[in-house]
Design a protein around this motif. Structure first.
Motif, short mmCIF file in Angstrom:
data_model
loop_
_atom_site.label_atom_id
_atom_site.label_comp_id
_atom_site.label_asym_id
_atom_site.label_seq_id
_atom_site.Cartn_x
_atom_site.Cartn_y
_atom_site.Cartn_z
N ASP A 65 0.90 -1.41 -0.08
CA ASP A 65 0.02 -0.16 0.04
C ASP A 65 1.06 1.26 -0.04
O ASP A 65 0.23 2.31 -0.44
CB ASP A 65 -1.03 0.09 1.12
N GLU A 66 1.84 1.26 0.47
CA GLU A 66 2.92 2.50 0.97
C GLU A 66 4.22 2.46 -0.07
O GLU A 66 4.75 3.51 -0.09
CB GLU A 66 3.01 2.42 2.13
N VAL A 67 4.59 1.19 -0.81
CA VAL A 67 5.72 1.15 -1.22
C VAL A 67 5.78 0.35 -2.58
O VAL A 67 4.92 -0.85 -2.46
CB VAL A 67 6.92 0.53 -0.39
N CYS A 68 6.35 0.72 -3.84
CA CYS A 68 6.37 0.24 -4.98
C CYS A 68 7.82 -0.09 -5.40
O CYS A 68 8.33 1.09 -5.46
CB CYS A 68 5.35 0.71 -6.00
N VAL A 69 8.47 -0.92 -5.80
CA VAL A 69 9.60 -0.98 -6.36
C VAL A 69 9.37 -1.75 -7.70
O VAL A 69 8.96 -2.66 -8.22
CB VAL A 69 10.50 -2.27 -5.74
N LEU A 70 10.12 -0.89 -8.74
CA LEU A 70 10.06 -1.13 -10.12
C LEU A 70 11.35 -1.48 -10.61
O LEU A 70 12.39 -0.89 -10.19
CB LEU A 70 9.56 0.05 -10.98
N ALA A 71 11.35 -2.74 -11.54
CA ALA A 71 12.88 -2.96 -12.11
C ALA A 71 12.36 -3.17 -13.51
O ALA A 71 11.50 -3.68 -14.08
CB ALA A 71 12.90 -4.29 -11.33
N TYR A 72 13.62 -2.68 -14.16
CA TYR A 72 13.37 -2.60 -15.59
C TYR A 72 14.79 -2.69 -16.47
O TYR A 72 15.72 -2.24 -15.75
CB TYR A 72 12.35 -1.51 -16.35
N HIS A 73 14.68 -2.55 -17.83
CA HIS A 73 15.74 -2.39 -18.65
C HIS A 73 15.43 -1.24 -19.59
O HIS A 73 14.52 -1.17 -20.21
CB HIS A 73 16.11 -3.57 -19.37
N ALA A 74 16.26 -0.17 -19.21
CA ALA A 74 15.80 1.10 -19.81
C ALA A 74 16.99 1.35 -21.26
O ALA A 74 18.06 0.95 -21.06
CB ALA A 74 16.16 2.35 -18.98
N THR A 75 16.39 1.83 -22.29
CA THR A 75 17.13 2.30 -23.54
C THR A 75 16.56 3.76 -23.53
O THR A 75 15.28 4.19 -23.64
CB THR A 75 16.78 1.29 -24.75
N ALA A 76 17.64 4.43 -23.39
CA ALA A 76 17.45 6.12 -23.56
C ALA A 76 18.21 6.75 -24.65
O ALA A 76 19.29 6.27 -24.73
CB ALA A 76 17.45 6.55 -22.11
N ARG A 77 17.83 7.96 -25.04
CA ARG A 77 18.51 8.65 -26.25
C ARG A 77 18.33 9.97 -25.68
O ARG A 77 17.36 10.72 -25.49
CB ARG A 77 17.96 8.50 -27.53
N ARG A 78 19.59 10.74 -25.85
CA ARG A 78 19.77 12.34 -25.74
C ARG A 78 20.12 12.70 -27.10
O ARG A 78 20.91 11.97 -27.92
CB ARG A 78 20.95 12.71 -24.92
#
Length: 111
Positions: free
Chosen positions: A67-80
């Motif tokens: 209810d108070e905490v959420c952990v997200l895990a993922y593989h990010a692909t990002a561009r600038r």
């Protein structure tokens, strides 16, 4: 709840500095291979001097939540603009504070 936080997570990567800073909890800690461990003040300072991401994809997503905490895990692909594609394994811990979700912890491991 996790769907809302996946949208918030993506927005954190892409938002302007003020909006990104608004999402950070006062006791936030972040860990980066290139910058080490950073508290909230150091993260905000780094956001002000770094170009923001223009696009990001969050793949291989997993989450756990209470209810108070959420952990997200993922593989990010990002561009600038003008930079090589960035890829990292990431985790972000979101905590509910007075009804609002804030980032308590974020970590990136480049791959």
């Amino acid at each position: 709840m996790a769907d809302e936080l996946w949208r918030e997570e993506r927005e954190f990567w892409l938002a302007g500095v003020a909006e990104a800073a608004r999402k950070l909890d006062g006791s936030c800690l972040m860990a980066f291979a290139s910058k080490g461990i950073m508290n909230r003040a150091a993260v905000v300072a780094a956001l002000q001097s770094a170009p923001r991401w223009q696009e990001v994809t969050l793949a291989d997503r997993a989450s756990i939540e209470t209810d108070e905490v959420c952990v997200l895990a993922y593989h990010a692909t990002a561009r600038r603009a003008g930079a090589d594609t960035y890829r990292a394994l990431c985790t972000t811990t979101w905590i509910r504070r007075a009804g609002d979700w804030r980032i308590l912890q974020h970590q990136q491991t480049p791959v």
